[in-house]
Design a protein around this motif. Structure first.
Motif, PDB file in Angstrom:
ATOM      1  N   UNK A 304     -42.971  -8.311  13.208  1.00 26.79           N
ATOM      2  CA  UNK A 304     -41.997  -8.715  12.185  1.00 26.79           C
ATOM      3  C   UNK A 304     -40.576  -8.334  12.605  1.00 26.79           C
ATOM      4  N   UNK A 305     -39.605  -9.235  12.416  1.00 33.11           N
ATOM      5  CA  UNK A 305     -38.224  -8.980  12.862  1.00 33.11           C
ATOM      6  C   UNK A 305     -37.638  -7.682  12.305  1.00 33.11           C
ATOM      7  N   UNK A 306     -37.915  -7.388  11.040  1.00 31.99           N
ATOM      8  CA  UNK A 306     -37.323  -6.208  10.410  1.00 31.99           C
ATOM      9  C   UNK A 306     -37.894  -4.900  10.948  1.00 31.99           C
ATOM     10  N   UNK A 348     -38.588  -9.407  22.791  1.00 32.05           N
ATOM     11  CA  UNK A 348     -38.409 -10.658  22.069  1.00 32.05           C
ATOM     12  C   UNK A 348     -39.756 -10.988  21.427  1.00 32.05           C
ATOM     13  N   UNK A 349     -39.744 -11.303  20.144  1.00 31.67           N
ATOM     14  CA  UNK A 349     -41.019 -11.515  19.464  1.00 31.67           C
ATOM     15  C   UNK A 349     -40.873 -12.451  18.283  1.00 31.67           C
ATOM     16  N   UNK A 350     -41.934 -13.238  18.051  1.00 30.93           N
ATOM     17  CA  UNK A 350     -42.023 -14.099  16.883  1.00 30.93           C
ATOM     18  C   UNK A 350     -43.428 -13.980  16.305  1.00 30.93           C
ATOM     19  N   UNK A 352     -46.940 -14.677  15.178  1.00 29.81           N
ATOM     20  CA  UNK A 352     -47.965 -15.641  15.597  1.00 29.81           C
ATOM     21  C   UNK A 352     -47.563 -16.459  16.820  1.00 29.81           C
ATOM     22  N   UNK A 353     -46.513 -16.037  17.527  1.00 28.22           N
ATOM     23  CA  UNK A 353     -46.098 -16.775  18.723  1.00 28.22           C
ATOM     24  C   UNK A 353     -46.023 -15.870  19.951  1.00 28.22           C
ATOM     25  N   UNK A 354     -46.239 -14.570  19.762  1.00 30.27           N
ATOM     26  CA  UNK A 354     -46.276 -13.672  20.902  1.00 30.27           C
ATOM     27  C   UNK A 354     -45.061 -12.786  21.048  1.00 30.27           C
ATOM     28  N   UNK A 355     -45.168 -11.883  22.021  1.00 35.29           N
ATOM     29  CA  UNK A 355     -44.124 -10.887  22.272  1.00 35.29           C
ATOM     30  C   UNK A 355     -43.893 -10.760  23.767  1.00 35.29           C
ATOM     31  N   UNK A 356     -42.624 -10.566  24.140  1.00 35.97           N
ATOM     32  CA  UNK A 356     -42.254 -10.311  25.533  1.00 35.97           C
ATOM     33  C   UNK A 356     -41.455  -9.015  25.602  1.00 35.97           C
ATOM     34  N   UNK A 357     -41.924  -8.077  26.417  1.00 36.32           N
ATOM     35  CA  UNK A 357     -41.190  -6.838  26.674  1.00 36.32           C
ATOM     36  C   UNK A 357     -40.519  -6.960  28.038  1.00 36.32           C
TER      37      UNK A 357
END
Length: 367
Positions: A304-306, A348-350, A352-357
């Motif tokens: 979640x963005x927050x 970077x994350x969304x 249900x669309x995944x995360x990139x570290x």
């Protein structure tokens, strides 16, 4: 050692200049001389003195007592009051600001120096006590979070082990070999989860206590990445697809291999934990002139963005992880490993669309 910086607040300029000369001769640095309480507040904020010598009876809307109160509240700078005379009411107001000294005019240079040195030492002692209290508060908070984690996150795999052992005891020889194998896999999986959580706690404690040395050495980045990927694949039991993307050249660099392995292992393990089966997890490696870039990308549940700004704090876990076991320490460990290299980590994350570290580490290349 740099000299003690002093701000003089005095509306009698002859007195102020004499005091400045005396302070300079005593080895102090006078940052400014100002005649009013309003100017004192502004100069304290811009010049950041170590101590303020404040005349109580200043002209204008803000006298020395009010100015001292604001400076103490905003900048935590110690204030020593100067006055030739003050009524009892003013003295009581001055005492309420918790001054670090009180000098009656006229005073000798020796009195001035003694008062300043005592004020500085008292201020340093108060700062030390404040830091110790903050550390104690942080430690108590970590203890509370750790106990909460043990009572919640350790309970699930331990319950799985207990229940499975009881099933084996109850069914005994009536279990088929296939059922027994499945039960043993449940136990092995639960033990692995408990071991992983304990390892995280121990690793973080070493990092927090400074018991891990930074030992850079010549290393082969491609080999390290392939080794870590092979280790992750075994623990993942081939539930995900992995892809390693790197440049054509394999350039030896100087990094701490142990810390780098810990960093990549945690990021890839997290990607497996929070991604659906059969999804792709990729590791990107890009070696540039003065730095190396690593990216670990998954197609999982996202963050979640927050909550993304708090993700590298101890024991913090995203609210959407549901019942997936974990300590909330893995990313904190990664961040500390990266910081020991003088690097940085971003994400970077969304949902249900995944995360990139993304990890950036400064490097030293061999000739």
């Amino acid at each position: 050692m740099s000299p003690t910086k002093i701000l003089i607040v005095e509306d009698e300029m002859i007195i102020a200049e004499d005091m400045a000369d005396a302070l300079t001769n005593l080895g102090y640095e006078v940052t400014a001389i100002v005649p009013s309480g309003h100017d004192a507040i502004e100069k304290a904020a811009t010049t950041h003195p170590d101590i303020v010598l404040m005349d109580i009876n200043l002209q204008g809307e803000i006298d020395g007592v009010d100015a001292a109160q604001q400076i103490r509240s905003n900048q935590q700078i110690p204030v020593v009051f100067l006055t030739a005379y003050a009524d009892q009411n003013t003295i009581e107001r001055a005492k309420a600001t918790e001054p670090f000294g009180y000098l009656l005019k006229p005073f000798q240079d020796r009195e001035l120096k003694t008062t300043i040195e005592i004020a500085i030492q008292r201020h340093q002692a108060e700062n030390s006590i404040r830091e110790l209290l903050k550390k104690e508060s942080d430690i108590n908070q970590l203890k509370t979070q750790f106990l909460s984690m043990i009572s919640h996150d350790f309970r699930l795999p331990l319950t799985t082990i207990q229940s499975t052992v009881e099933l084996l005891e109850f069914k005994g020889n009536n279990c088929s070999e296939e059922q027994k194998q499945q039960y043993f896999e449940y136990i092995h999986s639960a033990i692995s989860k408990v071991t992983e959580m304990l390892d995280d706690v121990l690793e973080l404690s070493k990092l927090e206590l400074g018991n891990i040395d930074f030992e850079p050495s010549l290393m082969d980045l491609n080999r390290v990445c392939l080794d870590v990927l092979a280790e992750v694949k075994i623990s993942d039991r081939h539930q995900h697809e992995f892809k390693f993307i790197h440049g054509d050249r394999n350039i030896p660099v100087v990094l701490d291999e142990k810390l780098l392995r810990q960093c990549l292992l945690n990021l890839l393990s997290n990607a497996c934990k929070y991604s659906p089966p059969n999804s792709l997890i990729s590791l990107h490696l890009d070696c540039q002139d003065d730095r190396v870039l690593f990216s670990v990308k998954d197609r999982g549940m996202g963050i979640p963005p927050e909550e993304q700004n708090n993700l590298f704090q101890s024991f913090h876990r995203a609210s959407n992880v549901r019942d997936i076991p974990g300590t909330g320490l893995g990313l904190m460990i990664v961040k500390k490993c990266v910081e020991l290299h003088g690097g940085e980590i971003t994400l970077e994350s969304q949902i249900d669309a995944g995360t990139t570290f993304n990890v950036t580490l400064p490097i030293t290349r061999t000739p």
